[in-house]
Each structure stands twice: as C-alpha cells, then as structure tokens.
Design a protein around this motif. Structure first.
Motif, PDB file in Angstrom:
ATOM      1  N   GLN A 166       0.786  -1.230   0.057  1.00  0.00           N
ATOM      2  CA  GLN A 166      -0.122  -0.017  -0.149  1.00  0.00           C
ATOM      3  C   GLN A 166       0.790   1.295  -0.084  1.00  0.00           C
ATOM      4  O   GLN A 166       0.519   2.191  -0.615  1.00  0.00           O
ATOM      5  N   THR A 167       1.944   1.181   0.804  1.00  0.00           N
ATOM      6  CA  THR A 167       2.786   2.289   0.762  1.00  0.00           C
ATOM      7  C   THR A 167       3.511   2.347  -0.598  1.00  0.00           C
ATOM      8  O   THR A 167       3.643   3.571  -1.122  1.00  0.00           O
ATOM      9  N   PHE A 168       3.762   1.191  -1.038  1.00  0.00           N
ATOM     10  CA  PHE A 168       4.612   1.361  -2.527  1.00  0.00           C
ATOM     11  C   PHE A 168       3.683   2.017  -3.503  1.00  0.00           C
ATOM     12  O   PHE A 168       4.050   2.990  -4.304  1.00  0.00           O
ATOM     13  N   ILE A 169       2.505   1.641  -3.430  1.00  0.00           N
ATOM     14  CA  ILE A 169       1.397   2.264  -4.513  1.00  0.00           C
ATOM     15  C   ILE A 169       1.147   3.626  -4.268  1.00  0.00           C
ATOM     16  O   ILE A 169       1.202   4.380  -5.307  1.00  0.00           O
ATOM     17  N   LEU A 170       0.955   4.040  -3.098  1.00  0.00           N
ATOM     18  CA  LEU A 170       1.105   5.542  -2.655  1.00  0.00           C
ATOM     19  C   LEU A 170       2.127   6.397  -3.514  1.00  0.00           C
ATOM     20  O   LEU A 170       1.814   7.320  -4.120  1.00  0.00           O
ATOM     21  N   VAL A 171       3.363   6.045  -3.284  1.00  0.00           N
ATOM     22  CA  VAL A 171       4.497   6.604  -3.738  1.00  0.00           C
ATOM     23  C   VAL A 171       4.440   6.580  -5.512  1.00  0.00           C
ATOM     24  O   VAL A 171       4.598   7.542  -5.934  1.00  0.00           O
ATOM     25  N   GLN A 202       9.945   2.092   4.475  1.00  0.00           N
ATOM     26  CA  GLN A 202       9.072   1.012   4.002  1.00  0.00           C
ATOM     27  C   GLN A 202       9.616   0.640   2.622  1.00  0.00           C
ATOM     28  O   GLN A 202       9.706  -0.717   2.119  1.00  0.00           O
ATOM     29  N   ILE A 203       9.915   1.580   1.928  1.00  0.00           N
ATOM     30  CA  ILE A 203      10.034   1.160   0.486  1.00  0.00           C
ATOM     31  C   ILE A 203      11.290   0.783   0.270  1.00  0.00           C
ATOM     32  O   ILE A 203      11.594  -0.385  -0.637  1.00  0.00           O
ATOM     33  N   ARG A 204      12.419   1.025   0.992  1.00  0.00           N
ATOM     34  CA  ARG A 204      13.753   0.368   1.211  1.00  0.00           C
ATOM     35  C   ARG A 204      13.768  -1.007   1.683  1.00  0.00           C
ATOM     36  O   ARG A 204      14.267  -1.907   0.877  1.00  0.00           O
ATOM     37  N   GLN A 205      12.745  -1.215   2.556  1.00  0.00           N
ATOM     38  CA  GLN A 205      12.591  -2.580   3.092  1.00  0.00           C
ATOM     39  C   GLN A 205      11.859  -3.660   1.972  1.00  0.00           C
ATOM     40  O   GLN A 205      12.465  -4.738   1.714  1.00  0.00           O
ATOM     41  N   LEU A 220       5.635  -3.784 -10.778  1.00  0.00           N
ATOM     42  CA  LEU A 220       5.044  -4.193  -9.598  1.00  0.00           C
ATOM     43  C   LEU A 220       3.725  -3.225  -9.053  1.00  0.00           C
ATOM     44  O   LEU A 220       3.145  -3.797  -8.576  1.00  0.00           O
ATOM     45  N   LEU A 221       3.731  -2.109  -9.570  1.00  0.00           N
ATOM     46  CA  LEU A 221       2.805  -1.091  -9.448  1.00  0.00           C
ATOM     47  C   LEU A 221       1.449  -1.738 -10.002  1.00  0.00           C
ATOM     48  O   LEU A 221       0.414  -1.667  -9.489  1.00  0.00           O
ATOM     49  N   GLN A 222       1.599  -2.027 -11.385  1.00  0.00           N
ATOM     50  CA  GLN A 222       0.686  -2.718 -11.811  1.00  0.00           C
ATOM     51  C   GLN A 222       0.030  -4.090 -11.303  1.00  0.00           C
ATOM     52  O   GLN A 222      -1.295  -4.219 -11.157  1.00  0.00           O
ATOM     53  N   CYS A 223       0.712  -4.826 -10.726  1.00  0.00           N
ATOM     54  CA  CYS A 223       0.283  -6.065 -10.150  1.00  0.00           C
ATOM     55  C   CYS A 223      -0.198  -5.691  -8.760  1.00  0.00           C
ATOM     56  O   CYS A 223      -1.175  -6.430  -8.501  1.00  0.00           O
ATOM     57  N   ALA A 224       0.495  -4.974  -7.990  1.00  0.00           N
ATOM     58  CA  ALA A 224       0.142  -4.615  -6.627  1.00  0.00           C
ATOM     59  C   ALA A 224      -1.365  -3.953  -6.971  1.00  0.00           C
ATOM     60  O   ALA A 224      -2.189  -4.432  -6.053  1.00  0.00           O
ATOM     61  N   ARG A 258      -3.726  -4.593  -9.101  1.00  0.00           N
ATOM     62  CA  ARG A 258      -4.760  -5.548  -9.484  1.00  0.00           C
ATOM     63  C   ARG A 258      -4.943  -6.354  -8.226  1.00  0.00           C
ATOM     64  O   ARG A 258      -5.851  -6.833  -7.956  1.00  0.00           O
ATOM     65  N   ALA A 259      -3.958  -6.836  -7.606  1.00  0.00           N
ATOM     66  CA  ALA A 259      -4.040  -7.498  -6.469  1.00  0.00           C
ATOM     67  C   ALA A 259      -4.772  -6.828  -5.359  1.00  0.00           C
ATOM     68  O   ALA A 259      -5.619  -7.516  -4.881  1.00  0.00           O
ATOM     69  N   LEU A 260      -4.634  -5.557  -4.844  1.00  0.00           N
ATOM     70  CA  LEU A 260      -5.389  -4.857  -3.825  1.00  0.00           C
ATOM     71  C   LEU A 260      -6.809  -4.980  -4.339  1.00  0.00           C
ATOM     72  O   LEU A 260      -7.580  -4.876  -3.689  1.00  0.00           O
ATOM     73  N   LEU A 261      -7.227  -4.773  -5.571  1.00  0.00           N
ATOM     74  CA  LEU A 261      -8.705  -4.587  -6.300  1.00  0.00           C
ATOM     75  C   LEU A 261      -9.068  -6.092  -5.914  1.00  0.00           C
ATOM     76  O   LEU A 261     -10.232  -5.994  -5.465  1.00  0.00           O
ATOM     77  N   GLU A 262      -8.410  -7.252  -6.147  1.00  0.00           N
ATOM     78  CA  GLU A 262      -8.950  -8.358  -6.051  1.00  0.00           C
ATOM     79  C   GLU A 262      -9.268  -8.748  -4.593  1.00  0.00           C
ATOM     80  O   GLU A 262     -10.267  -9.248  -4.261  1.00  0.00           O
ATOM     81  N   VAL A 263      -8.353  -8.192  -3.868  1.00  0.00           N
ATOM     82  CA  VAL A 263      -8.568  -8.377  -2.217  1.00  0.00           C
ATOM     83  C   VAL A 263      -9.665  -7.690  -1.753  1.00  0.00           C
ATOM     84  O   VAL A 263     -10.483  -8.157  -1.163  1.00  0.00           O
ATOM     85  N   ASP A 264      -9.667  -6.424  -2.258  1.00  0.00           N
ATOM     86  CA  ASP A 264     -11.062  -5.782  -1.656  1.00  0.00           C
ATOM     87  C   ASP A 264     -12.254  -6.088  -2.303  1.00  0.00           C
ATOM     88  O   ASP A 264     -13.188  -6.350  -1.454  1.00  0.00           O
ATOM     89  N   SER A 265     -12.279  -6.709  -3.353  1.00  0.00           N
ATOM     90  CA  SER A 265     -13.475  -7.489  -3.949  1.00  0.00           C
ATOM     91  C   SER A 265     -13.757  -8.653  -3.152  1.00  0.00           C
ATOM     92  O   SER A 265     -15.073  -8.840  -2.845  1.00  0.00           O
ATOM     93  N   GLY A 266     -12.902  -9.479  -2.962  1.00  0.00           N
ATOM     94  CA  GLY A 266     -13.292 -10.371  -2.148  1.00  0.00           C
ATOM     95  C   GLY A 266     -13.860 -10.298  -0.776  1.00  0.00           C
ATOM     96  O   GLY A 266     -14.533 -10.899  -0.246  1.00  0.00           O
ATOM     97  N   LEU A 267     -12.907  -9.175  -0.193  1.00  0.00           N
ATOM     98  CA  LEU A 267     -13.404  -8.695   1.145  1.00  0.00           C
ATOM     99  C   LEU A 267     -15.004  -8.263   1.160  1.00  0.00           C
ATOM    100  O   LEU A 267     -15.716  -8.652   2.054  1.00  0.00           O
ATOM    101  N   ARG A 268     -15.284  -7.485   0.063  1.00  0.00           N
ATOM    102  CA  ARG A 268     -16.390  -7.066   0.085  1.00  0.00           C
ATOM    103  C   ARG A 268     -17.516  -8.078  -0.132  1.00  0.00           C
ATOM    104  O   ARG A 268     -18.624  -8.066   0.436  1.00  0.00           O
ATOM    105  N   LYS A 269     -17.105  -9.125  -0.856  1.00  0.00           N
ATOM    106  CA  LYS A 269     -18.369 -10.205  -1.118  1.00  0.00           C
ATOM    107  C   LYS A 269     -18.513 -11.172   0.030  1.00  0.00           C
ATOM    108  O   LYS A 269     -19.564 -11.495   0.364  1.00  0.00           O
TER     109      LYS A 269
END
Length: 314
Positions: free
Chosen positions: A17-22, A45-48, A74-78, A80-91
């Motif tokens: 999430q931090t990486f996506i923001l930056v 966090q980015i360095r980690q 990585l940004l594109q993958c991340a 998509r991944a967070l959208l999938e997680v968010d969609s799954g949690l909503r369901k």
C-alpha cells in the motif's frame, strides 16, 4: 534443471500500500501526507520492500521520484492484487450481511396476490436466516411508505414522480371482464370507448390503475359511470361474475378459469398497460439482502403463471 525460486517472506499489504501511494503520486511527501506517516517512515518501508525483492523500485533524485521498469511492473501487479483482495472482502461481508439481514418491502395487492409468493419462497430457500416483512398497500400508501423509508423498497406501478427511482420488472396489460348480458362478440379485444357505454367496475382512487384510467379517459374526452369502487381485484371479479358491471383489471389479476357468463377481452384503442417496477427513493442504496431479493424479483416476477388460460395468449 530449472533453478529454484526462493519464496518471498514478510511482504505484506502495508508495504504494498505504501509502495502504491508513492508510485501513483511520484512523491514520498504526498505518500506520507496521505498515510499520516513521516517521510522517513515511508522511505524506510520502500527500502525494506526493495531489499526483500532485490531490485530498485524507484529512480531517486533530489527533485523527483520515478519508477524503474521493475517498479512499474510491480505497481500494476499490486494495484490488481489489492483490487482483488478488496473485491473478495466485500463479497465475504455481503454474504455475512445477507445471512443475518432484514428486508422490508411494500407491494401492490395485485402483485402480492399473484406473483410475490414464489419469489419470497425462493429467497427463503437461499437465505433462511433473513427476516422478511411485507406490507400489502394500495399505490398511494405504498409510495408514502417508500418516501418515509418505512420499507427498503416497494413493488408497484411506475408513475411520474421525480423523487422516486423505478427499475422496471414487468409489463402488465389491462383487460375487461365483461358480462355477456352487456355485449355479444366473437372478438378477443374491446375498445375503451365501447366499455364506457357499460357500467364499469374499477378500483378506488387510492390506486394507480384508477388514476391511469381517468387520465386516459380525459385525454380521449370519455367518461364512465360506476356505482361501486373496491380495493381488491378479486372483488371486482366477483361483481363482474354477478353481472353488476364490466371490471377493468390488470392481466396478472385475471382468473385462471373465467366464469362462463363473462368475456375476457384485452382493452385496445388505445391498448392499456402498466409498468411494474421496484421503487426506491432516489440516491438510496439497498442492503445486500434487499439487493439479492430485488435480483430474484427481476428474474422470477415476469415468469409464466401456472395454468394460464387460453385467452391470455391472444
């Protein structure tokens, strides 16, 4: 032999999430502001994340932060991944809400009498833990219950009232149940003007059907006489069968086996029909349980009626 790929450990959603923001804003400062963290914490966090992946994710200068090729991938993958997680949690949340939900609705009498039961039965089979409360109301009271949010939604006719949102689910033509003592015909239809020469049996002024009929009569400079006004379609049918007048009814309220002393005639010139819809106040969103019931209504309410008489196929 393919080289083994070491599993990545401790890469969690917070780092991504931090990486996506930056990555989206191209700025450590903006990412820090939006996440309510210090810039040093964001940089750490980015360095980690870079150390765990073994690649640089950003080109850093004193004036700008820009994604590397690996960072862009990585940004594109991340994202998509967070959208999938968010969609799954909503369901998951929606399923939980449906299982313990509560639905309240108001319904016009002709729909409640003829079409609502199979829909509710199917919903109860799928979601036995949901409490359902139904109010059978004429149009005036139905719209009032939706307006006051006493119910989640209504099922009734479409009218020209801007404060409501209508989602059509059924088209319902109008018919006349005419005692044979008033007319002799081999046709399956009857003009509206012809009907006005007979005593009519109509629903009372609290119903949308009555309002629609009076409006069309006025447009065509027609008038009608009636000695009786009722709330229930079944009462009109009984009165017509007794020869007291010609009853004007929606198709779904017609008897499966008409009385042999009456004709069942579709009204034409003009053809009359009403649109039945799910009714909500504009801007209101439905709960998951209410939304699922509306889905079932759209699927089932317009289906064929068991033992439909031959005249309805004309």
């Amino acid at each position: 032999m393919k080289p083994s790929i070491k599993p990545l450990k401790n890469i969690n959603l917070k780092l991504l999430q931090t990486f996506i923001l930056v990555g989206e804003h191209g700025s450590f400062r903006i990412a820090a502001e939006k996440s309510f963290k210090s810039q040093s914490a964001i940089s750490s966090q980015i360095r980690q994340l870079e150390l765990q992946l073994g690649v640089d994710l950003f080109h850093r200068t004193t004036r700008s932060v820009r994604l590397t090729d690996e960072g862009d991938e990585l940004l594109q993958c991340a994202q998509r991944a967070l959208l999938e997680v968010d969609s799954g949690l909503r369901k998951i949340q929606e399923l939980a809400d449906i299982r313990r939900g509560r639905v309240s609705l108001s319904c016009s009498p002709t729909i409640a009498e003829t079409r609502l039961a199979p829909v509710l039965a199917e919903f109860e089979r799928e979601y036995p833990g949901v409490d359902i409360f139904v109010r059978e109301l004429t149009s005036e009271a139905l719209f009032d219950s939706v307006r006051k949010r006493e119910v989640d939604f209504g099922i009734g006719p479409i009218v020209n009232v801007p404060e409501f949102h209508f989602e059509p689910v059924l088209t319902d033509a109008f018919y006349a149940l005419v005692p044979k003592r008033f007319i002799a015909t081999s046709r399956k239809t009857i003009d509206l003007a012809t009907l006005t020469n007979m005593p009519l049996l109509v629903l009372n002024r609290a119903t949308a059907l009555r309002s629609m009929l009076e409006e069309i009569m006025s447009e065509r400079h027609l008038s009608f006489t009636t000695r009786y006004q009722f709330t229930q379609a079944q009462t009109l049918i009984s009165m017509a069968n007794a020869g007291l007048g010609a009853a004007i009814l929606p198709e779904i309220a017609l008897p499966a086996e008409p009385d042999p002393t009456t004709y069942v005639l579709r009204i034409v010139n003009p053809p009359l029909a009403r649109q039945i819809a799910v009714i909500t106040t504009r801007g209101r969103s439905l709960s998951p349980a209410s939304g699922r019931l509306v889905q079932l209504l759209k699927q089932l309410i317009g289906g064929p009626v068991t033992a439909k008489p031959a005249y309805a196929m004309e």
